[in-house]
Design a protein around this motif. Structure first.
Motif, PDB file in Angstrom:
ATOM      1  N   ASN A  32       1.912   6.631  -6.992  1.00 29.03           N
ATOM      2  CA  ASN A  32       0.790   7.411  -7.528  1.00 29.03           C
ATOM      3  C   ASN A  32       0.812   8.873  -7.084  1.00 29.03           C
ATOM      4  O   ASN A  32       0.513   9.756  -7.879  1.00 29.03           O
ATOM      5  CB  ASN A  32      -0.544   6.776  -7.137  1.00 29.03           C
ATOM      6  CG  ASN A  32      -0.752   5.433  -7.800  1.00 29.03           C
ATOM      7  OD1 ASN A  32      -0.239   5.178  -8.873  1.00 29.03           O
ATOM      8  ND2 ASN A  32      -1.499   4.564  -7.141  1.00 29.03           N
ATOM      9  N   ALA A  33       1.116   9.126  -5.822  1.00 32.63           N
ATOM     10  CA  ALA A  33       0.984  10.482  -5.294  1.00 32.63           C
ATOM     11  C   ALA A  33       2.263  11.013  -4.658  1.00 32.63           C
ATOM     12  O   ALA A  33       2.264  12.102  -4.101  1.00 32.63           O
ATOM     13  CB  ALA A  33      -0.144  10.515  -4.281  1.00 32.63           C
ATOM     14  N   LYS A  50       2.498   1.684  -3.502  1.00 31.36           N
ATOM     15  CA  LYS A  50       1.500   2.135  -4.484  1.00 31.36           C
ATOM     16  C   LYS A  50       1.202   3.619  -4.296  1.00 31.36           C
ATOM     17  O   LYS A  50       1.143   4.382  -5.266  1.00 31.36           O
ATOM     18  CB  LYS A  50       0.202   1.332  -4.359  1.00 31.36           C
ATOM     19  CG  LYS A  50       0.255  -0.014  -5.005  1.00 31.36           C
ATOM     20  CD  LYS A  50      -1.088  -0.707  -4.908  1.00 31.36           C
ATOM     21  CE  LYS A  50      -1.044  -2.073  -5.558  1.00 31.36           C
ATOM     22  NZ  LYS A  50      -2.341  -2.750  -5.478  1.00 31.36           N
ATOM     23  N   SER A  51       1.017   4.024  -3.053  1.00 36.63           N
ATOM     24  CA  SER A  51       0.739   5.428  -2.771  1.00 36.63           C
ATOM     25  C   SER A  51       1.918   6.306  -3.187  1.00 36.63           C
ATOM     26  O   SER A  51       1.740   7.391  -3.729  1.00 36.63           O
ATOM     27  CB  SER A  51       0.444   5.612  -1.285  1.00 36.63           C
ATOM     28  OG  SER A  51       0.247   6.961  -0.977  1.00 36.63           O
ATOM     29  N   TRP A  52       3.127   5.837  -2.930  1.00 35.55           N
ATOM     30  CA  TRP A  52       4.337   6.570  -3.300  1.00 35.55           C
ATOM     31  C   TRP A  52       4.417   6.746  -4.819  1.00 35.55           C
ATOM     32  O   TRP A  52       4.723   7.827  -5.311  1.00 35.55           O
ATOM     33  CB  TRP A  52       5.565   5.845  -2.771  1.00 35.55           C
ATOM     34  CG  TRP A  52       6.855   6.513  -3.128  1.00 35.55           C
ATOM     35  CD1 TRP A  52       7.702   6.175  -4.139  1.00 35.55           C
ATOM     36  CD2 TRP A  52       7.442   7.639  -2.488  1.00 35.55           C
ATOM     37  NE1 TRP A  52       8.781   7.002  -4.162  1.00 35.55           N
ATOM     38  CE2 TRP A  52       8.652   7.927  -3.155  1.00 35.55           C
ATOM     39  CE3 TRP A  52       7.069   8.432  -1.412  1.00 35.55           C
ATOM     40  CZ2 TRP A  52       9.484   8.977  -2.782  1.00 35.55           C
ATOM     41  CZ3 TRP A  52       7.906   9.475  -1.040  1.00 35.55           C
ATOM     42  CH2 TRP A  52       9.098   9.739  -1.720  1.00 35.55           C
ATOM     43  N   PRO A  93       1.314   6.916   3.099  1.00 39.72           N
ATOM     44  CA  PRO A  93       0.262   6.998   4.115  1.00 39.72           C
ATOM     45  C   PRO A  93       0.833   6.620   5.478  1.00 39.72           C
ATOM     46  O   PRO A  93       1.881   5.982   5.566  1.00 39.72           O
ATOM     47  CB  PRO A  93      -0.765   5.965   3.644  1.00 39.72           C
ATOM     48  CG  PRO A  93       0.015   5.004   2.829  1.00 39.72           C
ATOM     49  CD  PRO A  93       1.126   5.795   2.199  1.00 39.72           C
ATOM     50  N   ARG A 128       3.617  10.216  -1.960  1.00 40.94           N
ATOM     51  CA  ARG A 128       3.454  10.361  -0.516  1.00 40.94           C
ATOM     52  C   ARG A 128       3.248   8.986   0.110  1.00 40.94           C
ATOM     53  O   ARG A 128       2.791   8.061  -0.555  1.00 40.94           O
ATOM     54  CB  ARG A 128       2.296  11.290  -0.160  1.00 40.94           C
ATOM     55  CG  ARG A 128       0.917  10.773  -0.528  1.00 40.94           C
ATOM     56  CD  ARG A 128      -0.219  11.677  -0.058  1.00 40.94           C
ATOM     57  NE  ARG A 128      -0.492  11.617   1.364  1.00 40.94           N
ATOM     58  CZ  ARG A 128      -1.153  10.629   1.969  1.00 40.94           C
ATOM     59  NH1 ARG A 128      -1.581   9.581   1.283  1.00 40.94           N
ATOM     60  NH2 ARG A 128      -1.384  10.661   3.259  1.00 40.94           N
ATOM     61  N   ALA A 187       0.827  -1.205   0.000  1.00 41.82           N
ATOM     62  CA  ALA A 187       0.000   0.000   0.000  1.00 41.82           C
ATOM     63  C   ALA A 187       0.864   1.259   0.000  1.00 41.82           C
ATOM     64  O   ALA A 187       0.577   2.220  -0.723  1.00 41.82           O
ATOM     65  CB  ALA A 187      -0.931  -0.005   1.211  1.00 41.82           C
ATOM     66  N   ALA A 188       1.931   1.257   0.782  1.00 47.90           N
ATOM     67  CA  ALA A 188       2.815   2.425   0.847  1.00 47.90           C
ATOM     68  C   ALA A 188       3.521   2.656  -0.487  1.00 47.90           C
ATOM     69  O   ALA A 188       3.628   3.792  -0.955  1.00 47.90           O
ATOM     70  CB  ALA A 188       3.833   2.241   1.963  1.00 47.90           C
TER      71      ALA A 188
END
Length: 97
Positions: A51-52, A47-49, A56, A54, A44-45
């Motif tokens: 895409n955005a 993927k977030s990195w 979570p 950042r 999850a981290a």
């Protein structure tokens, strides 16, 4: 349950990998982390990195001194039970002869 925030460490690892020109993968991130993070949280981290750019907030269960105490008590209990089993086996073997 006590938790430990590993968000900053994850962000630092991901930033370092990016600066080195490496694509962050679960294996690369996990190898560079000083604490064990569940695979789902790493995925999850990452993927977030990607895409955005950042990370979570990621918290993991913190080990407490109570865990260490409990493990020590269990080890002592096992040692006592093992000794008792050996004594009983000696008694049985002595009577059988």
């Amino acid at each position: 349950m006590l938790t430990q925030d590993v968000t900053k460490e994850l962000e630092s690892v991901l930033t370092t990998l990016q600066q080195q020109g490496k694509e962050p993968t679960v294996a690369l991130v996990r190898a560079r982390m000083s604490t064990s993070v569940p695979m789902a949280a790493l995925i999850a981290a990452i993927k977030s990195w990607k895409n955005a750019n950042r990370v979570p907030k990621v918290e993991i269960a913190a080990k407490t001194s109570g865990d260490t105490d409990r493990i020590h008590q269990l080890e002592q209990t096992i040692a006592q039970l093992t000794k008792r089993i050996e004594q009983l086996e000696q008694q049985i073997n002595g009577k059988a002869q």
